[in-house]
Each structure stands twice: as structure tokens, then as C-alpha cells.
Design a protein around this motif. Structure first.
Motif, PDB file in Angstrom:
ATOM      1  N   MET A 143      53.154  70.512  21.801  1.00  0.00           N
ATOM      2  CA  MET A 143      52.150  70.580  22.556  1.00  0.00           C
ATOM      3  C   MET A 143      52.083  69.991  23.783  1.00  0.00           C
ATOM      4  SD  MET A 143      48.060  71.281  21.376  1.00  0.00           S
ATOM      5  CE  MET A 143      48.381  70.742  19.876  1.00  0.00           C
ATOM      6  N   VAL A 144      52.554  68.690  23.551  1.00  0.00           N
ATOM      7  CA  VAL A 144      52.677  67.748  24.916  1.00  0.00           C
ATOM      8  C   VAL A 144      53.962  67.940  25.422  1.00  0.00           C
ATOM      9  CG1 VAL A 144      51.003  66.066  23.745  1.00  0.00           C
ATOM     10  CG2 VAL A 144      53.443  65.592  23.746  1.00  0.00           C
ATOM     11  N   ASP A 145      54.925  68.411  24.962  1.00  0.00           N
ATOM     12  CA  ASP A 145      56.097  68.787  25.575  1.00  0.00           C
ATOM     13  C   ASP A 145      56.664  67.619  26.143  1.00  0.00           C
ATOM     14  OD1 ASP A 145      58.124  70.571  26.334  1.00  0.00           O
ATOM     15  OD2 ASP A 145      57.456  70.904  28.082  1.00  0.00           O
ATOM     16  N   ASP A 146      56.973  67.475  27.438  1.00  0.00           N
ATOM     17  CA  ASP A 146      57.605  66.430  28.200  1.00  0.00           C
ATOM     18  C   ASP A 146      56.585  65.375  28.658  1.00  0.00           C
ATOM     19  OD1 ASP A 146      60.422  67.122  27.431  1.00  0.00           O
ATOM     20  OD2 ASP A 146      60.483  68.369  29.138  1.00  0.00           O
ATOM     21  N   SER A 147      55.455  65.448  28.432  1.00  0.00           N
ATOM     22  CA  SER A 147      54.415  64.706  28.933  1.00  0.00           C
ATOM     23  C   SER A 147      54.328  63.180  28.370  1.00  0.00           C
ATOM     24  CB  SER A 147      52.790  65.125  28.702  1.00  0.00           C
ATOM     25  OG  SER A 147      51.819  64.073  28.804  1.00  0.00           O
ATOM     26  N   LYS A 148      54.526  62.109  29.423  1.00  0.00           N
ATOM     27  CA  LYS A 148      54.661  60.999  28.683  1.00  0.00           C
ATOM     28  C   LYS A 148      53.144  60.353  28.196  1.00  0.00           C
ATOM     29  CE  LYS A 148      58.871  59.482  31.354  1.00  0.00           C
ATOM     30  NZ  LYS A 148      59.568  58.557  32.069  1.00  0.00           N
ATOM     31  N   LEU A 149      52.279  60.933  29.159  1.00  0.00           N
ATOM     32  CA  LEU A 149      50.744  60.522  28.541  1.00  0.00           C
ATOM     33  C   LEU A 149      50.685  61.213  27.236  1.00  0.00           C
ATOM     34  CD1 LEU A 149      48.008  59.268  29.080  1.00  0.00           C
ATOM     35  CD2 LEU A 149      47.410  61.303  30.416  1.00  0.00           C
ATOM     36  N   GLY A 150      50.797  62.545  27.158  1.00  0.00           N
ATOM     37  CA  GLY A 150      50.837  62.973  25.790  1.00  0.00           C
ATOM     38  C   GLY A 150      51.573  62.300  24.530  1.00  0.00           C
ATOM     39  N   LEU A 151      52.821  61.960  24.772  1.00  0.00           N
ATOM     40  CA  LEU A 151      53.430  61.076  23.898  1.00  0.00           C
ATOM     41  C   LEU A 151      52.825  59.764  23.694  1.00  0.00           C
ATOM     42  CD1 LEU A 151      55.992  60.798  21.856  1.00  0.00           C
ATOM     43  CD2 LEU A 151      57.294  59.991  23.918  1.00  0.00           C
ATOM     44  N   TYR A 152      52.353  59.105  24.647  1.00  0.00           N
ATOM     45  CA  TYR A 152      51.407  57.754  24.607  1.00  0.00           C
ATOM     46  C   TYR A 152      50.379  58.155  23.790  1.00  0.00           C
ATOM     47  CZ  TYR A 152      48.784  53.939  25.801  1.00  0.00           C
ATOM     48  OH  TYR A 152      47.752  52.735  25.894  1.00  0.00           O
ATOM     49  N   MET A 153      49.744  59.043  24.142  1.00  0.00           N
ATOM     50  CA  MET A 153      48.316  59.298  23.071  1.00  0.00           C
ATOM     51  C   MET A 153      48.633  59.411  21.435  1.00  0.00           C
ATOM     52  SD  MET A 153      45.861  58.875  25.129  1.00  0.00           S
ATOM     53  CE  MET A 153      44.548  59.434  24.231  1.00  0.00           C
ATOM     54  N   ILE A 154      50.048  60.297  21.254  1.00  0.00           N
ATOM     55  CA  ILE A 154      50.258  60.464  20.065  1.00  0.00           C
ATOM     56  C   ILE A 154      50.678  59.098  19.401  1.00  0.00           C
ATOM     57  CG2 ILE A 154      52.125  61.676  18.308  1.00  0.00           C
ATOM     58  CD1 ILE A 154      51.859  64.134  20.667  1.00  0.00           C
ATOM     59  N   ASP A 155      51.452  58.454  20.125  1.00  0.00           N
ATOM     60  CA  ASP A 155      51.931  56.887  19.542  1.00  0.00           C
ATOM     61  C   ASP A 155      50.643  56.131  19.034  1.00  0.00           C
ATOM     62  OD1 ASP A 155      54.300  55.146  19.176  1.00  0.00           O
ATOM     63  OD2 ASP A 155      53.259  54.073  20.537  1.00  0.00           O
ATOM     64  N   LYS A 156      49.805  56.245  19.857  1.00  0.00           N
ATOM     65  CA  LYS A 156      48.499  55.172  19.845  1.00  0.00           C
ATOM     66  C   LYS A 156      47.974  55.970  18.511  1.00  0.00           C
ATOM     67  CE  LYS A 156      48.318  52.194  22.780  1.00  0.00           C
ATOM     68  NZ  LYS A 156      48.675  51.008  22.419  1.00  0.00           N
ATOM     69  N   GLU A 157      47.777  57.100  18.468  1.00  0.00           N
ATOM     70  CA  GLU A 157      47.248  57.855  17.180  1.00  0.00           C
ATOM     71  C   GLU A 157      47.873  57.303  15.850  1.00  0.00           C
ATOM     72  OE1 GLU A 157      46.617  62.299  15.276  1.00  0.00           O
ATOM     73  OE2 GLU A 157      46.443  61.989  17.355  1.00  0.00           O
ATOM     74  N   LEU A 158      48.914  57.487  16.044  1.00  0.00           N
ATOM     75  CA  LEU A 158      50.006  57.213  15.013  1.00  0.00           C
ATOM     76  C   LEU A 158      50.188  55.585  14.364  1.00  0.00           C
ATOM     77  CD1 LEU A 158      53.023  59.565  15.135  1.00  0.00           C
ATOM     78  CD2 LEU A 158      51.253  60.072  13.927  1.00  0.00           C
ATOM     79  N   ALA A 159      49.646  54.925  15.383  1.00  0.00           N
ATOM     80  CA  ALA A 159      49.578  53.351  15.112  1.00  0.00           C
ATOM     81  C   ALA A 159      48.375  53.210  14.223  1.00  0.00           C
ATOM     82  CB  ALA A 159      49.648  52.641  16.492  1.00  0.00           C
ATOM     83  N   ALA A 160      47.295  54.026  14.121  1.00  0.00           N
ATOM     84  CA  ALA A 160      46.319  53.620  13.347  1.00  0.00           C
ATOM     85  C   ALA A 160      46.369  53.978  11.770  1.00  0.00           C
ATOM     86  CB  ALA A 160      45.166  54.614  13.731  1.00  0.00           C
ATOM     87  N   ARG A 161      47.571  54.654  11.354  1.00  0.00           N
ATOM     88  CA  ARG A 161      47.899  54.709  10.091  1.00  0.00           C
ATOM     89  C   ARG A 161      47.837  53.464   9.230  1.00  0.00           C
ATOM     90  NH1 ARG A 161      52.975  58.131   7.439  1.00  0.00           N
ATOM     91  NH2 ARG A 161      52.035  58.549   5.294  1.00  0.00           N
ATOM     92  N   THR A 162      47.211  53.429   8.077  1.00  0.00           N
ATOM     93  CA  THR A 162      47.494  52.315   7.214  1.00  0.00           C
ATOM     94  C   THR A 162      47.952  52.982   5.947  1.00  0.00           C
ATOM     95  OG1 THR A 162      45.123  52.514   6.636  1.00  0.00           O
ATOM     96  CG2 THR A 162      45.578  51.045   8.335  1.00  0.00           C
ATOM     97  N   TYR A 163      48.553  51.856   5.163  1.00  0.00           N
ATOM     98  CA  TYR A 163      48.980  52.116   3.824  1.00  0.00           C
ATOM     99  C   TYR A 163      47.765  52.226   2.698  1.00  0.00           C
ATOM    100  CZ  TYR A 163      51.821  52.025  -0.637  1.00  0.00           C
ATOM    101  OH  TYR A 163      52.018  52.034  -1.876  1.00  0.00           O
TER     102      TYR A 163
END
Length: 172
Positions: A143-163
Motif C-alpha cells: 500500500m505504501v509502495d515507495d513512500s519513505k514516510l509510509g515505510l517509516y510509519m510501518i517500521d514504527k508500528e512493528l517496533a511496538a510488538r512485544t514477546y
């Protein structure tokens, strides 16, 4: 007591789970080196989950009077072209693991091993979740394709995952 065939199949699955862990650890390291801490975190958590799966199988095998036989872990890839490529590999890999779990279910059925068949239900459900999660991340990355901002947002979202350790291990 487990049949020899079931014990051999469970040991093969233990090896597959450790290989999966090693794969996700490699993915985590690759994205950590690129500064994508959230994606690295997601794969690091996945690494821990796969180790837990191996331990659940080991504990079960031992509880049924079986013997754990650890085998060497084959080499895994060391880098991916993009986060999308890594998650596409993740989905393909999880589909292979699903096929392995399905194979264990078939062996349990052939051997009329109802205890193992019952234990495998948790893994069947886990694989549905694993595939769904990977597909969802792939969809977001597309969905974010080549958007650096989109990738940044996904990266931030995945950072919240805990074990969270599976209940099957917390009862040890």
C-alpha cells in the motif's frame, strides 16, 4: 508412548522450528544493520516465538517418553532486497511450516495417536495466525509502495510488538 514414526516426525519438526528461528534472527540482524529497528524488532520477536515452538515440541516429546534428537541447522539467507521481499519470504516460509504441521497431523492420524493430534491443534491455529499476520504486513508494505514516510510509519508500528511466551511454556 510415541511410535517411532511419530517421534521421528516430531524431531524433524523441532529442527524445522529452530531453522525458522535462525531465519528470523538473520532477518532481524539484516534490518537492524539498515536502521529499521521496528522491522528488526518484529523479526526478533518472531525468532523468540519459533524457539518457543521448538521447546513446546521438545517438552511434549519428552513428556510422552520420547527422545529429543537435535540435528544441525542448515544455513539461512543473510540479506533481503527490501522489507517487502523479507515479508514475502516470511509468508512463503510460514506456508511451508503449515504444510509440515499438516504432515504431523497426518502421521498422528495414521498412528492413531490422539494425544499428539490434540497437541497439534494449537500449532494448526498458530499457523493460521502466522500466515494472516505476514499477509497483513505485505498488504501494508504494498500500500505504501515507495513512500519513505509510509515505510517509516510501518517500521514504527512493528517496533511496538512485544514477546508473550505461549501458555504451553509458562506452565513449565
Amino acid at each position: 508412548m510415541l511410535s517411532e514414526k511419530m517421534q521421528k516426525a516430531l524431531n524433524a519438526q523441532i529442527n524445522a522450528e529452530f531453522w525458522s528461528a535462525y531465519l528470523y534472527l538473520s532477518m532481524s540482524a539484516d534490518f537492524a544493520a539498515r536502521g529499521m529497528k521496528g522491522i528488526s524488532n518484529w523479526f526478533s520477536i518472531q525468532f523468540q516465538e519459533e524457539q518457543a515452538h521448538a521447546r513446546i515440541f521438545m517438552n511434549y516429546l519428552l513428556s510422552r517418553g520420547g527422545r529429543v534428537e537435535l540435528a544441525p541447522i542448515n544455513e539461512v539467507p543473510a540479506s533481503w532486497d527490501s522489507p517487502l521481499a523479507a515479508f514475502e519470504d516470511t509468508l512463503a516460509h510460514e506456508k511451508k511450516v503449515t504444510a509440515l504441521i499438516d504432515g504431523l497431523c497426518r502421521v498422528a492420524e495414521e498412528e492413531k495417536d490422539f494425544a499428539t493430534a490434540n497437541k497439534l491443534v494449537w500449532f494448526v491455529n498458530e499457523q493460521v495466525e502466522e500466515e494472516e499476520t505476514a499477509q497483513g504486513i505485505i498488504d501494508s508494505l504494498k500500500m505504501v509502495d515507495d513512500s519513505k514516510l509510509g515505510l517509516y510509519m510501518i517500521d514504527k508500528e512493528l517496533a511496538a510488538r512485544t514477546y508473550v511466551a505461549p501458555a504451553e511454556l509458562t506452565a513449565e
